[in-house]
Design a protein around this motif. Structure first.
Motif, short mmCIF file in Angstrom:
data_model
loop_
_atom_site.label_atom_id
_atom_site.label_comp_id
_atom_site.label_asym_id
_atom_site.label_seq_id
_atom_site.Cartn_x
_atom_site.Cartn_y
_atom_site.Cartn_z
N LYS A 149 -4.54 3.34 1.83
CA LYS A 149 -5.01 3.26 3.31
C LYS A 149 -5.24 2.01 4.11
O LYS A 149 -5.74 1.16 3.32
N ARG A 150 -5.11 2.10 5.33
CA ARG A 150 -5.28 0.96 6.17
C ARG A 150 -6.69 0.68 6.27
O ARG A 150 -7.50 1.83 6.56
N VAL A 151 -7.42 -0.59 6.05
CA VAL A 151 -8.63 -0.75 6.18
C VAL A 151 -8.90 -1.94 7.08
O VAL A 151 -8.15 -3.18 6.83
N VAL A 152 -9.87 -1.91 8.00
CA VAL A 152 -10.10 -3.00 8.97
C VAL A 152 -11.12 -3.92 8.18
O VAL A 152 -12.33 -3.60 7.77
N THR A 153 -10.59 -5.13 7.86
CA THR A 153 -11.30 -6.23 7.20
C THR A 153 -12.09 -7.14 7.68
O THR A 153 -13.03 -7.77 7.26
N LEU A 163 -15.18 -8.16 5.59
CA LEU A 163 -15.20 -7.79 4.29
C LEU A 163 -14.33 -8.98 3.48
O LEU A 163 -13.40 -9.22 3.85
N LEU A 164 -15.15 -9.40 2.41
CA LEU A 164 -14.38 -10.71 1.81
C LEU A 164 -13.49 -10.01 0.71
O LEU A 164 -12.43 -10.36 0.36
N ARG A 165 -13.66 -8.74 0.37
CA ARG A 165 -12.95 -7.89 -0.48
C ARG A 165 -12.99 -6.29 0.05
O ARG A 165 -14.33 -5.90 0.48
N ASP A 182 -6.01 -4.43 6.61
CA ASP A 182 -5.14 -4.67 5.42
C ASP A 182 -4.99 -3.27 4.51
O ASP A 182 -5.76 -2.19 5.25
N VAL A 183 -4.33 -3.22 3.70
CA VAL A 183 -3.97 -1.91 3.10
C VAL A 183 -4.80 -1.96 1.46
O VAL A 183 -4.88 -2.87 1.01
N ASP A 184 -5.65 -1.00 1.49
CA ASP A 184 -6.38 -0.87 0.21
C ASP A 184 -5.44 -0.65 -0.97
O ASP A 184 -4.79 0.42 -1.03
N PRO A 185 -5.45 -1.53 -2.08
CA PRO A 185 -4.42 -1.32 -2.96
C PRO A 185 -4.75 -0.04 -3.81
O PRO A 185 -3.98 0.61 -4.51
N ALA A 186 -5.96 0.40 -3.76
CA ALA A 186 -6.41 1.67 -4.60
C ALA A 186 -6.07 2.89 -3.93
O ALA A 186 -5.77 4.01 -4.82
N THR A 187 -6.32 3.01 -2.63
CA THR A 187 -5.74 4.27 -2.06
C THR A 187 -4.53 4.14 -0.88
O THR A 187 -4.12 5.38 -0.69
#
Length: 176
Positions: free
Chosen positions: A164-168, A50-52, A157-162
């Motif tokens: 939640k931890r996200v596998v990037t 994920l680039l973002r 990484d952590v999604d700043p909106a939610t």
């Protein structure tokens, strides 16, 4: 009243036993040089990036070469995505006992700091990005040995909106 006396007696006994028993009952520290040596070689495979956090994942194919020297590991690689985009990445890790430190250089350049430790077959590293990524400069990088000839590299990484931890990124590699 009797319960308090019994509780104090039990607590005093635990303190006494705690003073006699060793604080750590785990086995001797793992041989980090042998572990790093097991990650040496040429690796190929692929996965997603994920680039973002708010974008769709990109499928990539990657080739890595890793060299271990004592308690140090140097990884150099190239990942290709979208048929025409090719990016170089590298990581240099060093173990000092159970602690790992190092530098990661990603596809956009910039030297990001790594620090962490190994648990079992995985080196869990905190990343301090060279610049802000997904709203902050922090993430996690996991280098996991999978069997004799497999390795997984993943970032979380952590999604700043939610929050939640996200596998990037997740790359599954095989020794080639």
């Amino acid at each position: 009243m009797m319960r308090r006396k019994i509780s104090r007696f039990v607590l005093a006994g635990l303190v006494l036993v705690g003073g006699i028993l060793p604080l750590e009952t785990s086995a001797a520290p793992a041989d980090e040089a042998a572990f790093l040596n097991s990650l040496e070689g040429r690796w190929a495979g692929g996965g997603t990036v994920l680039l973002r956090i708010d974008r769709r994942p990109i499928n990539v194919s990657c080739n890595f070469s890793s060299d271990a020297t004592g308690t140090a590991l140097a990884m150099r690689g190239t990942c290709r995505g979208l048929l025409v985009v090719s990016r170089s990445i590298s990581a240099d890790l060093r173990s000092d006992g159970a602690r790992y430190t190092g530098i990661y250089v990603g596809p956009r350049g910039g030297r990001s700091a790594l620090s962490g430790s190994r648990r079992g077959n995985a080196i869990n590293l905190s990343v301090t990005w060279a610049r802000e990524v997904n709203g902050d400069r922090k993430a996690t990088l996991i280098v996991q040995k999978r069997g004799e000839n497999g390795m997984r590299l993943s970032t979380v990484d952590v999604d700043p909106a939610t929050g939640k931890r996200v596998v990037t990124s997740e790359l599954n590699l095989r020794r080639s």
